[in-house]
Design a protein around this motif. Structure first.
Motif, PDB file in Angstrom:
ATOM      1  N   CYS A  40       0.806  -1.161  -0.088  1.00  0.00           N
ATOM      2  CA  CYS A  40      -0.147  -0.097  -0.044  1.00  0.00           C
ATOM      3  C   CYS A  40       0.890   1.471  -0.024  1.00  0.00           C
ATOM      4  O   CYS A  40       0.471   2.238   0.619  1.00  0.00           O
ATOM      5  CB  CYS A  40      -0.981   0.143   1.191  1.00  0.00           C
ATOM      6  SG  CYS A  40      -2.194  -1.209   1.099  1.00  0.00           S
ATOM      7  N   SER A  41       2.124   1.239  -0.584  1.00  0.00           N
ATOM      8  CA  SER A  41       2.873   2.435  -0.809  1.00  0.00           C
ATOM      9  C   SER A  41       2.012   3.736  -1.227  1.00  0.00           C
ATOM     10  O   SER A  41       1.175   3.385  -2.283  1.00  0.00           O
ATOM     11  CB  SER A  41       4.093   2.321  -1.623  1.00  0.00           C
ATOM     12  OG  SER A  41       4.863   3.320  -1.768  1.00  0.00           O
ATOM     13  N   ASN A  42       2.198   4.819  -0.823  1.00  0.00           N
ATOM     14  CA  ASN A  42       1.687   5.796  -1.550  1.00  0.00           C
ATOM     15  C   ASN A  42       2.721   6.656  -2.525  1.00  0.00           C
ATOM     16  O   ASN A  42       2.108   7.787  -2.931  1.00  0.00           O
ATOM     17  CB  ASN A  42       1.252   6.830  -0.384  1.00  0.00           C
ATOM     18  CG  ASN A  42       2.296   7.693   0.301  1.00  0.00           C
ATOM     19  OD1 ASN A  42       3.487   7.279  -0.081  1.00  0.00           O
ATOM     20  ND2 ASN A  42       1.780   8.612   1.118  1.00  0.00           N
ATOM     21  N   THR A  43       3.586   5.879  -2.964  1.00  0.00           N
ATOM     22  CA  THR A  43       4.415   6.508  -3.772  1.00  0.00           C
ATOM     23  C   THR A  43       5.015   5.478  -4.605  1.00  0.00           C
ATOM     24  O   THR A  43       5.241   4.352  -4.221  1.00  0.00           O
ATOM     25  CB  THR A  43       5.584   7.074  -3.090  1.00  0.00           C
ATOM     26  OG1 THR A  43       5.211   8.196  -2.328  1.00  0.00           O
ATOM     27  CG2 THR A  43       6.697   7.684  -4.015  1.00  0.00           C
ATOM     28  N   ILE A  44       5.149   5.917  -5.993  1.00  0.00           N
ATOM     29  CA  ILE A  44       5.752   4.820  -6.988  1.00  0.00           C
ATOM     30  C   ILE A  44       7.201   5.616  -7.304  1.00  0.00           C
ATOM     31  O   ILE A  44       7.346   6.705  -7.221  1.00  0.00           O
ATOM     32  CB  ILE A  44       4.854   4.667  -8.347  1.00  0.00           C
ATOM     33  CG1 ILE A  44       4.509   5.686  -9.139  1.00  0.00           C
ATOM     34  CG2 ILE A  44       3.711   3.894  -7.929  1.00  0.00           C
ATOM     35  CD1 ILE A  44       3.694   5.575 -10.346  1.00  0.00           C
TER      36      ILE A  44
END
Length: 136
Positions: A40-44
């Motif tokens: 569930c990372s909020n960054t790619i």
């Protein structure tokens, strides 16, 4: 230069992989994903600031990745490389080897999933939030 973002732990985190660890935007995790330490990372990779990406794409740039939960932390040192594309849509992988692909954030890391702080991994198995900081 530093950049921070958030991910989360998951009950299926095993942290057994001997050469990599991964943070992903995926929401689920099976036990086969033994390198995955955060979901569930909020960054790619594409979200990283362009100035940071330029440094990461430079050979031998020293990168410190700091992983933090409320109760534990760990620090990993790796290196940038001119072969990195930093454009995978879901995954960020830190590697002990010098292998590169579009998922790779850094190479020649001093730690893989199985080397990470056990208190940190135990927090992540409970689903705790994970703060990830990339420092150049």
């Amino acid at each position: 230069m530093e950049y921070s973002f958030l991910a989360r732990g998951h009950e299926n985190i095993t942290s057994h992989h001997k050469s990599t660890f991964e943070i992903t935007t995926d929401k689920t995790l099976t036990l086969k994903g033994d390198c995955i330490i955060g979901v569930c990372s909020n960054t790619i990779l594409n979200d990283l600031p362009s100035t940071l990406k330029e440094k990461i794409k430079t050979d031998n740039t020293k990168i410190e990745l700091i992983l933090e939960t409320d109760n534990a932390h760990d620090s990993i040192i790796g290196f940038g490389c001119s072969k990195l594309t930093l454009n995978h849509p879901t995954d960020m992988v830190c590697r002990k080897s010098d292998f590169t692909c579009n998922r790779t954030l850094m190479i020649n890391s001093n730690k893989a999933a199985r080397d990470l702080d056990k208190d940190l991994i135990n927090d992540l198995k409970k689903g705790c939030n994970l703060k990830v900081t990339i420092k150049i």
